[in-house]
Design a protein around this motif. Sequence first.
Motif, PDB file in Angstrom:
ATOM      1  N   ARG A 104     -70.063 -43.115  18.724  1.00 47.66           N
ATOM      2  CA  ARG A 104     -68.699 -43.495  18.369  1.00 47.66           C
ATOM      3  C   ARG A 104     -68.655 -44.722  17.464  1.00 47.66           C
ATOM      4  N   ASN A 105     -69.748 -44.973  16.753  1.00 45.17           N
ATOM      5  CA  ASN A 105     -69.774 -46.066  15.790  1.00 45.17           C
ATOM      6  C   ASN A 105     -69.289 -45.602  14.422  1.00 45.17           C
ATOM      7  N   ASN A 106     -68.608 -46.489  13.720  1.00 40.91           N
ATOM      8  CA  ASN A 106     -68.402 -46.324  12.282  1.00 40.91           C
ATOM      9  C   ASN A 106     -68.515 -47.717  11.670  1.00 40.91           C
ATOM     10  N   ALA A 107     -68.350 -47.813  10.363  1.00 43.82           N
ATOM     11  CA  ALA A 107     -68.610 -49.081   9.687  1.00 43.82           C
ATOM     12  C   ALA A 107     -67.717 -50.213  10.200  1.00 43.82           C
ATOM     13  N   LEU A 108     -66.443 -49.944  10.385  1.00 44.39           N
ATOM     14  CA  LEU A 108     -65.534 -50.990  10.858  1.00 44.39           C
ATOM     15  C   LEU A 108     -65.888 -51.437  12.270  1.00 44.39           C
ATOM     16  N   LEU A 109     -66.111 -50.486  13.152  1.00 42.65           N
ATOM     17  CA  LEU A 109     -66.416 -50.826  14.539  1.00 42.65           C
ATOM     18  C   LEU A 109     -67.727 -51.598  14.649  1.00 42.65           C
ATOM     19  N   VAL A 110     -68.699 -51.225  13.835  1.00 42.27           N
ATOM     20  CA  VAL A 110     -69.972 -51.941  13.818  1.00 42.27           C
ATOM     21  C   VAL A 110     -69.772 -53.377  13.346  1.00 42.27           C
ATOM     22  N   SER A 111     -68.922 -53.563  12.346  1.00 44.26           N
ATOM     23  CA  SER A 111     -68.694 -54.913  11.827  1.00 44.26           C
ATOM     24  C   SER A 111     -68.073 -55.818  12.886  1.00 44.26           C
ATOM     25  N   GLY A 112     -67.292 -55.234  13.794  1.00 45.55           N
ATOM     26  CA  GLY A 112     -66.727 -56.025  14.882  1.00 45.55           C
ATOM     27  C   GLY A 112     -67.791 -56.554  15.819  1.00 45.55           C
ATOM     28  N   GLU A 113     -68.889 -55.820  15.932  1.00 44.40           N
ATOM     29  CA  GLU A 113     -69.998 -56.264  16.776  1.00 44.40           C
ATOM     30  C   GLU A 113     -70.865 -57.300  16.066  1.00 44.40           C
ATOM     31  N   THR A 114     -71.147 -57.069  14.783  1.00 44.94           N
ATOM     32  CA  THR A 114     -71.998 -58.006  14.048  1.00 44.94           C
ATOM     33  C   THR A 114     -71.246 -59.261  13.632  1.00 44.94           C
ATOM     34  N   GLY A 115     -69.937 -59.134  13.445  1.00 50.40           N
ATOM     35  CA  GLY A 115     -69.141 -60.286  13.046  1.00 50.40           C
ATOM     36  C   GLY A 115     -69.247 -60.632  11.578  1.00 50.40           C
ATOM     37  N   SER A 116     -69.706 -59.679  10.764  1.00 50.55           N
ATOM     38  CA  SER A 116     -69.877 -59.943   9.339  1.00 50.55           C
ATOM     39  C   SER A 116     -68.525 -59.863   8.613  1.00 50.55           C
ATOM     40  N   VAL A 117     -68.032 -60.996   8.163  1.00 49.73           N
ATOM     41  CA  VAL A 117     -66.766 -61.029   7.442  1.00 49.73           C
ATOM     42  C   VAL A 117     -66.919 -60.362   6.076  1.00 49.73           C
ATOM     43  N   LEU A 141     -61.496 -55.371  16.930  1.00 47.25           N
ATOM     44  CA  LEU A 141     -61.088 -56.721  17.321  1.00 47.25           C
ATOM     45  C   LEU A 141     -61.687 -57.135  18.659  1.00 47.25           C
ATOM     46  N   ILE A 142     -61.830 -56.198  19.564  1.00 50.17           N
ATOM     47  CA  ILE A 142     -62.237 -56.546  20.925  1.00 50.17           C
ATOM     48  C   ILE A 142     -63.692 -57.028  21.014  1.00 50.17           C
ATOM     49  N   PRO A 143     -64.677 -56.302  20.482  1.00 55.53           N
ATOM     50  CA  PRO A 143     -66.034 -56.851  20.541  1.00 55.53           C
ATOM     51  C   PRO A 143     -66.179 -58.150  19.760  1.00 55.53           C
ATOM     52  N   ALA A 144     -65.398 -58.293  18.695  1.00 58.25           N
ATOM     53  CA  ALA A 144     -65.462 -59.543  17.925  1.00 58.25           C
ATOM     54  C   ALA A 144     -64.984 -60.713  18.779  1.00 58.25           C
ATOM     55  N   ALA A 145     -63.924 -60.498  19.546  1.00 58.97           N
ATOM     56  CA  ALA A 145     -63.408 -61.549  20.430  1.00 58.97           C
ATOM     57  C   ALA A 145     -64.397 -61.847  21.549  1.00 58.97           C
ATOM     58  N   ASP A 146     -64.977 -60.810  22.086  1.00 58.88           N
ATOM     59  CA  ASP A 146     -65.961 -60.938  23.168  1.00 58.88           C
ATOM     60  C   ASP A 146     -67.157 -61.778  22.714  1.00 58.88           C
ATOM     61  N   ARG A 147     -67.645 -61.523  21.492  1.00 55.75           N
ATOM     62  CA  ARG A 147     -68.876 -62.151  21.015  1.00 55.75           C
ATOM     63  C   ARG A 147     -68.666 -63.483  20.303  1.00 55.75           C
ATOM     64  N   GLY A 148     -67.433 -63.918  20.215  1.00 52.79           N
ATOM     65  CA  GLY A 148     -67.174 -65.224  19.632  1.00 52.79           C
ATOM     66  C   GLY A 148     -67.188 -65.276  18.127  1.00 52.79           C
ATOM     67  N   HIS A 149     -66.897 -64.149  17.477  1.00 50.06           N
ATOM     68  CA  HIS A 149     -66.879 -64.104  16.011  1.00 50.06           C
ATOM     69  C   HIS A 149     -65.517 -64.582  15.499  1.00 50.06           C
ATOM     70  N   ALA A 150     -65.309 -65.872  15.536  1.00 55.15           N
ATOM     71  CA  ALA A 150     -63.983 -66.433  15.234  1.00 55.15           C
ATOM     72  C   ALA A 150     -63.540 -66.164  13.795  1.00 55.15           C
ATOM     73  N   GLU A 151     -64.436 -66.333  12.828  1.00 52.47           N
ATOM     74  CA  GLU A 151     -64.061 -66.102  11.431  1.00 52.47           C
ATOM     75  C   GLU A 151     -63.694 -64.636  11.207  1.00 52.47           C
ATOM     76  N   TYR A 152     -64.420 -63.756  11.851  1.00 51.05           N
ATOM     77  CA  TYR A 152     -64.134 -62.326  11.739  1.00 51.05           C
ATOM     78  C   TYR A 152     -62.763 -62.008  12.334  1.00 51.05           C
ATOM     79  N   VAL A 153     -62.503 -62.540  13.522  1.00 46.52           N
ATOM     80  CA  VAL A 153     -61.209 -62.318  14.167  1.00 46.52           C
ATOM     81  C   VAL A 153     -60.082 -62.803  13.264  1.00 46.52           C
ATOM     82  N   GLN A 154     -60.258 -63.965  12.681  1.00 45.17           N
ATOM     83  CA  GLN A 154     -59.233 -64.509  11.789  1.00 45.17           C
ATOM     84  C   GLN A 154     -58.973 -63.567  10.617  1.00 45.17           C
ATOM     85  N   GLU A 155     -60.041 -63.012  10.042  1.00 51.17           N
ATOM     86  CA  GLU A 155     -59.895 -62.103   8.903  1.00 51.17           C
ATOM     87  C   GLU A 155     -59.244 -60.798   9.317  1.00 51.17           C
TER      88      GLU A 155
END
Length: 233
Positions: A104-117, A141-155
């Motif tokens: 169930r991965n795609n590019a957007l969902l993966v980016s939420g895990e890696t946090g790459s803005v 948004l959820i894995p990004a919040a979980d993993r502390g990817h603040a810049e990603y969440v902001q974007e």
Amino acid sequence: MKRALLGALLLLPVAEAGGAATPLPQGMGQTHVGQTNLNAALWGAAERGDAARVQDLLTRGASPDARRPDGRTALTAAALGNHIAVARLLITAGADPDPQDADRNNALLVSGETGSVALLREVLRAGPDLTRTNRFGGTALIPAADRGHAEYVQELLKTAIDVDHVNALGWTALLEAVILGNGGARHTRIVRLLLAAGADPNLADRDGVTPLAHAQRRGDRDMVRLLRAAGGR
């Protein structure tokens, strides 16, 4: 039967890789096999982050939506490796950002895990479906919040992403930032960002425990202050 045959072809070695070619199934046209091998080569180059090779293969007719038998696209492979240049090439060539693989991965969902803005910005150019969910039922948004990817969440919060989406565990991004975060500066910033974006401070988990109650139990003073100021109970 047809799907099985196509899946097998995706795993055929590419002629340029060297070695003897695998015999083709009887009756299979050379044009189709050539396309299959180009797509397989493109997928491998995307996974390695070889932008020059990807560009060459696209020019020669490889599909920007090349994928493995499990459904993982070249774009998702590029996202997993944070290969920005490759993702840019694929998206410019028209790659669909939405197809999900067996995990169930795609590019957007993966980016939420890696946090790459940087990767997120490339994927957003393709107009992804922001409602797609991962294996845990969460948006990017959820894995990004979980993993502390603040810049990603902001974007990501600059888009129309649902800030109060509830995943399969019954948690929102706000709950995950509080429960799974370490109470440090990054997760506290995420709580601030989510609240500023309109996250409901009183949307409780399945046991009825609110973000404020979780923060109080954990002794996260800054989070408690932010949640109270937002009307948390």
